[in-house]
Design a protein around this motif. Structure first.
Motif, short mmCIF file in Angstrom:
data_model
loop_
_atom_site.label_atom_id
_atom_site.label_comp_id
_atom_site.label_asym_id
_atom_site.label_seq_id
_atom_site.Cartn_x
_atom_site.Cartn_y
_atom_site.Cartn_z
N LEU A 42 0.81 -1.22 0.00
CA LEU A 42 0.00 0.00 0.00
C LEU A 42 0.85 1.27 0.00
N LEU A 43 2.16 1.12 0.10
CA LEU A 43 3.05 2.28 0.16
C LEU A 43 3.62 2.57 -1.23
N PRO A 44 3.41 3.76 -1.77
CA PRO A 44 4.09 4.11 -3.03
C PRO A 44 5.61 4.10 -2.84
N VAL A 45 6.29 3.27 -3.62
CA VAL A 45 7.75 3.13 -3.52
C VAL A 45 8.37 3.45 -4.87
N VAL A 46 9.31 4.38 -4.88
CA VAL A 46 10.00 4.79 -6.10
C VAL A 46 11.48 4.48 -5.96
N GLY A 47 12.04 3.81 -6.94
CA GLY A 47 13.46 3.53 -6.94
C GLY A 47 14.19 4.34 -7.99
N VAL A 48 15.49 4.18 -8.04
CA VAL A 48 16.29 4.84 -9.07
C VAL A 48 17.04 3.77 -9.84
N GLU A 49 17.27 4.03 -11.09
CA GLU A 49 18.10 3.16 -11.91
C GLU A 49 18.90 4.03 -12.86
N PRO A 50 20.08 3.55 -13.28
CA PRO A 50 20.86 4.35 -14.22
C PRO A 50 20.03 4.72 -15.45
N ALA A 51 20.17 5.97 -15.89
CA ALA A 51 19.29 6.50 -16.94
C ALA A 51 19.73 6.06 -18.32
N LEU A 52 19.80 4.75 -18.54
CA LEU A 52 20.23 4.22 -19.83
C LEU A 52 19.22 4.52 -20.93
N LYS A 53 17.93 4.42 -20.61
CA LYS A 53 16.92 4.65 -21.64
C LYS A 53 16.97 6.09 -22.16
N PRO A 54 16.95 7.11 -21.29
CA PRO A 54 17.08 8.48 -21.79
C PRO A 54 18.38 8.71 -22.56
N ALA A 55 19.47 8.11 -22.09
CA ALA A 55 20.77 8.29 -22.77
C ALA A 55 20.73 7.70 -24.18
N ALA A 56 20.10 6.53 -24.33
CA ALA A 56 20.00 5.90 -25.64
C ALA A 56 19.19 6.75 -26.60
N GLN A 57 18.24 7.51 -26.06
CA GLN A 57 17.37 8.34 -26.90
C GLN A 57 18.06 9.61 -27.37
N ILE A 58 19.03 10.12 -26.59
CA ILE A 58 19.61 11.42 -26.93
C ILE A 58 21.00 11.32 -27.57
N THR A 59 21.66 10.15 -27.47
CA THR A 59 22.99 10.04 -28.06
C THR A 59 22.93 10.21 -29.57
N ARG A 60 23.91 10.91 -30.12
CA ARG A 60 24.00 11.09 -31.57
C ARG A 60 25.06 10.19 -32.18
N THR A 61 26.08 9.86 -31.39
CA THR A 61 27.12 8.97 -31.91
C THR A 61 26.75 7.50 -31.70
N GLY A 62 25.74 7.26 -30.88
CA GLY A 62 25.34 5.89 -30.58
C GLY A 62 26.22 5.21 -29.56
N HIS A 63 27.07 5.98 -28.87
CA HIS A 63 28.02 5.43 -27.90
C HIS A 63 27.80 6.13 -26.57
N VAL A 64 27.42 5.35 -25.55
CA VAL A 64 27.05 5.88 -24.24
C VAL A 64 27.96 5.31 -23.16
N GLY A 65 28.49 6.16 -22.31
CA GLY A 65 29.25 5.71 -21.15
C GLY A 65 28.36 5.61 -19.93
N VAL A 66 28.64 4.64 -19.08
CA VAL A 66 27.85 4.43 -17.86
C VAL A 66 28.80 4.27 -16.69
N MET A 67 28.70 5.17 -15.72
CA MET A 67 29.47 5.07 -14.48
C MET A 67 28.50 4.67 -13.37
N ALA A 68 28.83 3.59 -12.64
CA ALA A 68 27.95 3.13 -11.56
C ALA A 68 28.79 2.35 -10.56
N THR A 69 28.18 1.97 -9.46
CA THR A 69 28.88 1.17 -8.46
C THR A 69 28.97 -0.29 -8.93
N ARG A 70 29.88 -1.03 -8.33
CA ARG A 70 30.00 -2.45 -8.65
C ARG A 70 28.70 -3.19 -8.34
N GLY A 71 28.06 -2.83 -7.20
CA GLY A 71 26.81 -3.48 -6.83
C GLY A 71 25.72 -3.30 -7.87
#
Length: 284
Positions: A93-122
């Motif tokens: 019953l509790l609204p829960v919002v998480g976060v995830e790396p913004a891969l989808k938005p990045a894929a939509q805006i890249t012009r070279t088609g090459h995206v870097g992703v920095m994140a934790t090992r976990g």
């Protein structure tokens, strides 16, 4: 107190989630917030899934019981990846919002088609991240880098005794990890979009931008998380109404399980809030 008047809970392993709190405050200027930094157990990104899950469930219970929250924002990529599915089952019953790396938005805006992703090992080793990455393989080429130690170094820049050495370590790690990913720029095959897959990294974005160049887009998760939180509260009729927007300082409690001075310094630096807004959390 009516359900709509209750606060929104926000937590992270440390001060990184303050970047999400900034976005939430901009999108929801009438809402009240309780932010909990689990500094005593940071960084989550280099701990086991079991450890992260246990801390996530315990903190959610604490925020519900002690602060009566009406929604929970898990402002940590690692905790989202490790625990959010079970968390939603525990609190249907509790609204829960998480976060995830913004891969989808990045894929939509890249012009070279090459995206870097920095994140934790976990995060990068999680099944949730693997599924997300796999679903986008036909949309862009992703260069993923597990940035061990970076979140902790950013965290330590808020401690007066460690600020100078931690800032130097942040600079060193940023150079190391961006170099490992390859060439940045707008030329063919170059990385023109960089995903900040940990909420801590937002606080190093100025230095990152200098390293990769102004032509590279940096993409974080704060704004999408704020929009999703607003949508969930609206659909559940839990938006706070009837009061004029006030300064964040009158609408937020900032708590830490660890070093109080670190949270106070971070609140001053990134939220322009004084030490009186911060306090030690009860044992969790």
């Amino acid at each position: 107190m009516s359900a709509a008047q209750r606060p929104i809970g926000v937590f992270d392993s440390g001060i990184g989630g303050l970047s999400v709190l900034q976005a939430l405050n901009r999108a929801l200027p009438q809402e009240h917030f309780v932010y909990l930094a689990d500094n005593a157990h940071a960084p989550y990104g280099e701990k086991s899934d079991l450890h992260v899950q246990q801390r996530t469930y315990a903190i959610a219970q604490h925020l519900i019981r002690q602060h009566g929250i009406k929604a929970l924002v898990v402002a940590c990529n690692t905790a989202t990846a490790a625990a959010i599915h079970e968390l939603r089952q525990q609190h249907p019953l509790l609204p829960v919002v998480g976060v995830e790396p913004a891969l989808k938005p990045a894929a939509q805006i890249t012009r070279t088609g090459h995206v870097g992703v920095m994140a934790t090992r976990g995060t990068v080793q999680s099944a949730k991240f693997a599924r997300l990455l796999g679903s986008l393989q036909d949309q862009a080429r992703f260069e993923v880098c597990a940035c061990n130690g970076l979140a902790l170094a950013i965290e330590q820049t808020t401690l007066p005794s460690l600020e100078e050495s931690a800032s130097a370590e942040v600079s060193r790690l940023l150079r190391t990890y961006t170099s490992a990913m390859g060439r940045f720029g707008q030329g063919e095959g170059e990385i023109d979009t960089l995903v900040l897959g940990c909420t801590h990294y937002v606080f190093a974005q100025e230095a990152l931008q200098q390293l990769v160049g102004n032509g590279v887009r940096l993409v974080s998760t704060g704004e999408p998380v704020a929009r999703q939180t607003q949508r969930l509260l609206e659909s559940a009729h839990l938006l706070r109404h009837g009061t004029a927007p006030q300064h964040l300082g009158s609408r937020v409690q900032l708590l830490t399980t660890g070093h109080l001075g670190g949270l106070q310094a971070a609140a001053q630096r990134w939220l322009q809030l004084g030490a009186r807004h911060c306090r030690q959390a009860d044992p969790i």
